[in-house]
Scaffold this active site. Structure first.
Site, mmCIF file in Angstrom:
data_model
loop_
_atom_site.group_PDB
_atom_site.id
_atom_site.type_symbol
_atom_site.label_atom_id
_atom_site.label_comp_id
_atom_site.label_asym_id
_atom_site.label_seq_id
_atom_site.Cartn_x
_atom_site.Cartn_y
_atom_site.Cartn_z
ATOM 1 N N TYR A 25 -3.233 9.197 36.154
ATOM 2 C CA TYR A 25 -4.635 9.743 36.457
ATOM 3 C C TYR A 25 -4.788 10.918 37.676
ATOM 4 C CZ TYR A 25 -9.710 9.041 37.159
ATOM 5 O OH TYR A 25 -11.183 9.289 37.454
ATOM 6 N N ASP A 71 -19.255 12.256 22.445
ATOM 7 C CA ASP A 71 -18.457 11.184 22.929
ATOM 8 C C ASP A 71 -17.441 10.798 21.591
ATOM 9 O OD1 ASP A 71 -18.741 8.900 25.290
ATOM 10 O OD2 ASP A 71 -17.909 7.919 23.685
ATOM 11 N N LEU A 72 -16.258 10.058 22.057
ATOM 12 C CA LEU A 72 -15.593 9.793 21.086
ATOM 13 C C LEU A 72 -16.241 8.416 20.227
ATOM 14 C CD1 LEU A 72 -12.677 9.497 20.011
ATOM 15 C CD2 LEU A 72 -11.972 7.805 21.704
ATOM 16 N N SER A 92 -11.716 14.132 39.960
ATOM 17 C CA SER A 92 -11.923 12.884 40.801
ATOM 18 C C SER A 92 -11.469 13.036 42.215
ATOM 19 C CB SER A 92 -11.232 11.763 40.139
ATOM 20 O OG SER A 92 -10.891 10.551 41.246
ATOM 21 N N GLY A 130 -18.102 12.953 27.040
ATOM 22 C CA GLY A 130 -18.317 11.588 27.406
ATOM 23 C C GLY A 130 -19.472 11.297 27.843
ATOM 24 N N ILE A 190 -21.119 8.348 33.917
ATOM 25 C CA ILE A 190 -21.489 9.512 34.457
ATOM 26 C C ILE A 190 -21.979 10.444 33.406
ATOM 27 C CG2 ILE A 190 -20.579 11.569 35.716
ATOM 28 C CD1 ILE A 190 -18.641 9.986 37.196
ATOM 29 N N SER A 249 -21.701 7.044 27.898
ATOM 30 C CA SER A 249 -21.885 5.966 29.122
ATOM 31 C C SER A 249 -21.694 6.484 30.553
ATOM 32 C CB SER A 249 -21.043 4.767 28.898
ATOM 33 O OG SER A 249 -19.527 5.245 29.036
ATOM 34 N N LYS A 277 -20.289 3.445 40.613
ATOM 35 C CA LYS A 277 -20.456 2.241 39.550
ATOM 36 C C LYS A 277 -20.559 2.519 38.063
ATOM 37 C CE LYS A 277 -23.986 1.182 42.555
ATOM 38 N NZ LYS A 277 -24.999 0.582 43.144
ATOM 39 N N THR A 278 -19.585 2.487 37.618
ATOM 40 C CA THR A 278 -19.526 2.968 36.126
ATOM 41 C C THR A 278 -18.659 2.042 35.305
ATOM 42 O OG1 THR A 278 -17.361 4.156 36.344
ATOM 43 C CG2 THR A 278 -19.190 5.528 36.671
#
EC number: 1.1.1.n12
Length: 259
Positions: A167, A40-41, A154, A16, A21, A19, A201-202
Site C-alpha cells: 500500500y 465503481d467496481l 495517502s 471508487g 471518500i 463508498s 472514517k471509511t
C-alpha cells in the site's frame, strides 16, 4: 466549506465512487454544480451514489447536471479506455475533472506478504490511476479542453506503515506519477494534483482494530479522525479554478498527523 457552485459547467468522473471518500467526493462536486459520472467496481454501489445525488432512479431531482453510474475495473487497460469512451458517449464531452479514488488494501508484514497481494494492490492503486489518468488526458488533449486531474494518494505514501509495504509503495508511486503528469500536461492547461488523506472514517478504516485507532487518534493534533467530507472539500477546491495556479502539489488532509 459552503458550496459556491464553482463547478457548474464541469463534468466530473469519480472512480471508487461507491463508498467512502469516492462517494463523498461525488456528493461534494455535485453540490458545486458539476455533472457526475460515478464509477465503481461495484456497479450497484455506484448506482446508489447516483441516486443519492438525485440522478436516475432517485425520487428527487438532480441538484445540478446529469448524473450516471458506470461499472469498471480500473486496473484493466481496455476497461479503463472503454470507461472514458462510455462517459463521453453519455455526456457528449470528456470529463474536465477526474478524481481517482479507487483503492484497496491487502495488509501483511513484508516477511509474509504474497506476491499476489503485492500485485493486486499495485494494480488497483497505482496502475489503475495511471490508466485512468492516461485515458482522461488523451481525451482532454484530443478535444483541446482544459482539465483538473486529482489523484487520491495517502499520507502512508509519504511516511510508510508497518504491514503495508504494498500500500505504501502504491501511494508513494501515485505522488510521483502525479508530479510527472503535472509537468507533461501543463502545456495543455491540464492540472494534476494529489491528495494525501490521513486516517479517515471509511469502510477501509473500519477494518483497523479499535485499540490501534485509539492510539492513532492520540497522535493527531486535531484530536479526532477525519471524515470523507474533509477530503472532498479539498478535492472540490483542486477541481475548481480557485486552484488554477496549483499543479503537481500533494495536499495532506491529516489533522496534523505526521507533520
Amino acid at each position: 466549506m459552503a458550496s459556491q457552485l464553482r463547478l457548474r459547467s464541469a463534468l466530473a468522473l469519480v472512480t471508487g465512487a461507491g463508498s467512502g471518500i469516492g462517494r463523498a467526493v461525488s456528493v461534494r462536486l455535485a453540490a458545486e454544480g458539476a455533472a457526475v459520472a460515478a464509477c465503481d467496481l461495484d456497479g450497484a454501489a455506484a448506482q446508489e451514489t447516483v441516486q443519492l445525488l438525485g440522478g436516475p432512479g432517485s425520487e428527487k431531482g438532480a441538484p445540478s447536471g446529469p448524473m450516471a453510474a458506470f461499472q469498471a475495473d480500473v486496473s484493466e487497460a481496455e476497461t479503463a479506455r472503454r470507461l472514458l469512451e462510455q462517459v463521453q458517449a453519455y455526456f457528449f464531452r470528456p470529463p474536465s475533472v477526474v478524481v481517482s479514488c479507487a483503492g484497496i488494501t491487502r495488509d501483511e508484514f513484508l516477511l509474509r506478504m504474497s506476491e499476489d497481494d503485492w500485485d493486486k494492490v499495485i494494480a488497483v492503486n497505482l496502475k489503475g490511476i495511471f490508466l485512468v489518468t492516461q485515458a482522461a488526458a488523451q481525451a482532454l488533449v484530443s478535444s483541446g479542453c482544459p482539465g483538473s486531474i486529482i489523484n487520491i494518494s495517502s499520507i502512508i505514501g509519504k511516511v510508510g506503515n508497518m504491514g503495508q509495504t504494498n500500500y505504501a509503495a502504491s501511494k508513494a508511486g501515485v505522488i510521483g506519477l502525479t508530479q510527472a503528469v503535472a509537468r507533461e500536461l501543463g502545456r495543455y492547461r491540464i492540472r494534476c494534483n494529489s491528495v494525501l488523506p490521513g486516517f479517515i472514517k471509511t469502510p477501509m478504516a473500519q477494518k483497523v482494530p479499535q485499540k490501534v485507532l485509539d492510539k492513532v487518534v492520540g497522535m493527531i493534533p486535531m484530536g479526532h479522525l477525519g471524515g470523507p467530507p474533509d477530503v472532498a472539500d479539498v478535492v472540490a477546491f483542486l477541481a475548481s479554478e480557485d486552484s488554477g495556479y496549483i499543479t503537481g502539489a500533494s495536499v495532506e488532509v491529516t489533522g496534523g498527523l505526521f507533520m
